[in-house]
Design an enzyme around this catalytic site. Sequence first.
Site, PDB file in Angstrom:
ATOM      1  N   GLY A 159     -31.490 -53.986 -61.756  1.00  0.00           N
ATOM      2  CA  GLY A 159     -30.870 -54.723 -63.120  1.00  0.00           C
ATOM      3  C   GLY A 159     -32.116 -55.776 -63.632  1.00  0.00           C
TER       4      GLY A 159
ATOM      5  N   LYS B 127     -20.276 -50.868 -60.406  1.00  0.00           N
ATOM      6  CA  LYS B 127     -20.330 -52.381 -59.775  1.00  0.00           C
ATOM      7  C   LYS B 127     -19.061 -52.830 -60.391  1.00  0.00           C
ATOM      8  CE  LYS B 127     -25.358 -52.146 -59.738  1.00  0.00           C
ATOM      9  NZ  LYS B 127     -26.638 -53.077 -59.728  1.00  0.00           N
TER      10      LYS B 127
ATOM     11  N   GLU C  97     -26.834 -56.014 -53.352  1.00  0.00           N
ATOM     12  CA  GLU C  97     -25.868 -56.950 -53.437  1.00  0.00           C
ATOM     13  C   GLU C  97     -25.071 -57.260 -52.422  1.00  0.00           C
ATOM     14  OE1 GLU C  97     -24.478 -55.169 -57.281  1.00  0.00           O
ATOM     15  OE2 GLU C  97     -26.771 -55.063 -58.137  1.00  0.00           O
TER      16      GLU C  97
ATOM     17  N   ASN D 295     -23.004 -46.033 -60.157  1.00  0.00           N
ATOM     18  CA  ASN D 295     -22.406 -47.152 -59.325  1.00  0.00           C
ATOM     19  C   ASN D 295     -22.023 -48.029 -60.632  1.00  0.00           C
ATOM     20  OD1 ASN D 295     -21.657 -49.387 -58.194  1.00  0.00           O
ATOM     21  ND2 ASN D 295     -23.750 -49.934 -57.304  1.00  0.00           N
TER      22      ASN D 295
ATOM     23  N   GLU E  44     -33.484 -48.144 -53.159  1.00  0.00           N
ATOM     24  CA  GLU E  44     -33.517 -49.265 -54.388  1.00  0.00           C
ATOM     25  C   GLU E  44     -34.188 -50.560 -53.898  1.00  0.00           C
ATOM     26  OE1 GLU E  44     -29.505 -48.370 -56.455  1.00  0.00           O
ATOM     27  OE2 GLU E  44     -28.891 -49.708 -54.744  1.00  0.00           O
TER      28      GLU E  44
ATOM     29  N   SER F 156     -33.037 -49.691 -62.145  1.00  0.00           N
ATOM     30  CA  SER F 156     -33.269 -49.459 -63.514  1.00  0.00           C
ATOM     31  C   SER F 156     -34.138 -48.036 -63.987  1.00  0.00           C
ATOM     32  CB  SER F 156     -34.514 -50.518 -64.042  1.00  0.00           C
ATOM     33  OG  SER F 156     -34.204 -52.004 -63.694  1.00  0.00           O
TER      34      SER F 156
ATOM     35  N   HIS G 284     -25.417 -51.838 -50.103  1.00  0.00           N
ATOM     36  CA  HIS G 284     -25.928 -51.996 -51.297  1.00  0.00           C
ATOM     37  C   HIS G 284     -26.652 -53.404 -51.255  1.00  0.00           C
ATOM     38  CE1 HIS G 284     -26.737 -52.999 -55.673  1.00  0.00           C
ATOM     39  NE2 HIS G 284     -26.609 -51.547 -55.872  1.00  0.00           N
TER      40      HIS G 284
HETATM   41  P1  13P Z   1     -29.449 -50.809 -62.264  1.00  0.00           P
HETATM   42  O1  13P Z   1     -29.563 -49.404 -62.856  1.00  0.00           O
HETATM   43  O2  13P Z   1     -28.738 -51.417 -63.340  1.00  0.00           O
HETATM   44  O3  13P Z   1     -30.906 -51.227 -62.104  1.00  0.00           O
HETATM   45  O4  13P Z   1     -28.593 -50.821 -60.754  1.00  0.00           O
HETATM   46  C1  13P Z   1     -29.030 -49.972 -59.898  1.00  0.00           C
HETATM   47  C2  13P Z   1     -28.307 -50.296 -58.756  1.00  0.00           C
HETATM   48  O5  13P Z   1     -27.860 -51.142 -58.213  1.00  0.00           O
HETATM   49  C3  13P Z   1     -27.428 -48.977 -58.367  1.00  0.00           C
HETATM   50  O6  13P Z   1     -26.564 -49.104 -57.393  1.00  0.00           O
END
Ligand code: 13P
Length: 249
Positions: A170, A12, A97, A10, A164, A209, A95
């Site tokens: 993150g 982002k 976010e 992803n 997740e 992570s 997601h």
């Molecule tokens: P990170 O791997 O940066 O923690 O993000 C995970 C994520 O949100 C994947 O969709």
Amino acid sequence: MEKKYLIIGNWKMYKAPSQAVDLASEILKAGCPENAALVVCPPFTHLWGVAAVLKNSAIALGAQNMYPAAEGAFTGEISPAMLRDLGASYVIIGHSERRSIFRESNELIHQKVKAAQDFQLTPILCVGETLVERESGQHREVVEEQISSALEGISDTHLIIAYEPVWAIGTGRTATPELAQEMHAFIRDLLKKRFREEGLGVHILYGGSVKPGNAAELFAQPDITGGLIGGASIVAEDFMAIARAAEVA
Ligand code: 13P
């Protein structure tokens, strides 16, 4: 039967379109381990360029979001039909976010899962609890509600679940393999209840992570069948190291 892993990047809101083309080329050049399948999900604006790089390769393309209608007066939105035309076969839905920053509800996420399937896109449904929900012991309840509302009335098992935990995204704070496995087993049970035997074939990915250093121990868990990778997926070397971790898991 050997486990076949699914590793999804992803990206982002990172990389300029031209940089995304380079990143896709590097990933393609690195080659993929036999027991893993790779998908990359760049921003919408990068899909065209990345699709050209990945054409006729084994690496599949996904988007990070979509609006649940074929077309219409929805300024600023992107439809599943447009994504299909660009060569995408996956789409990330719900997601954390999007749930937190863009206030996406379980109802909207349900509509998106349904629309994705209607347009032959495989939805990657993201679920996971916040730190407050984990600490108050509500994590199972929250994830069960996210899954049951998103999948209400859905009988098609062309879908992927990504667990997740929000507190691991993150933050550099990965769920321990044991904790992740416990939630994945719980999700597997929910899928078995809903889809019977067919529920066994649904991928349940871990995200939060995941790095080259912790991927193998996560992938070794019986109910973790791959990863949804954020930060580490925009560094070709790290993304491929995670994919190779599937070989030793
Ligand atoms: P990170 O791997 O940066 O923690 O993000 C995970 C994520 O949100 C994947 O969709």
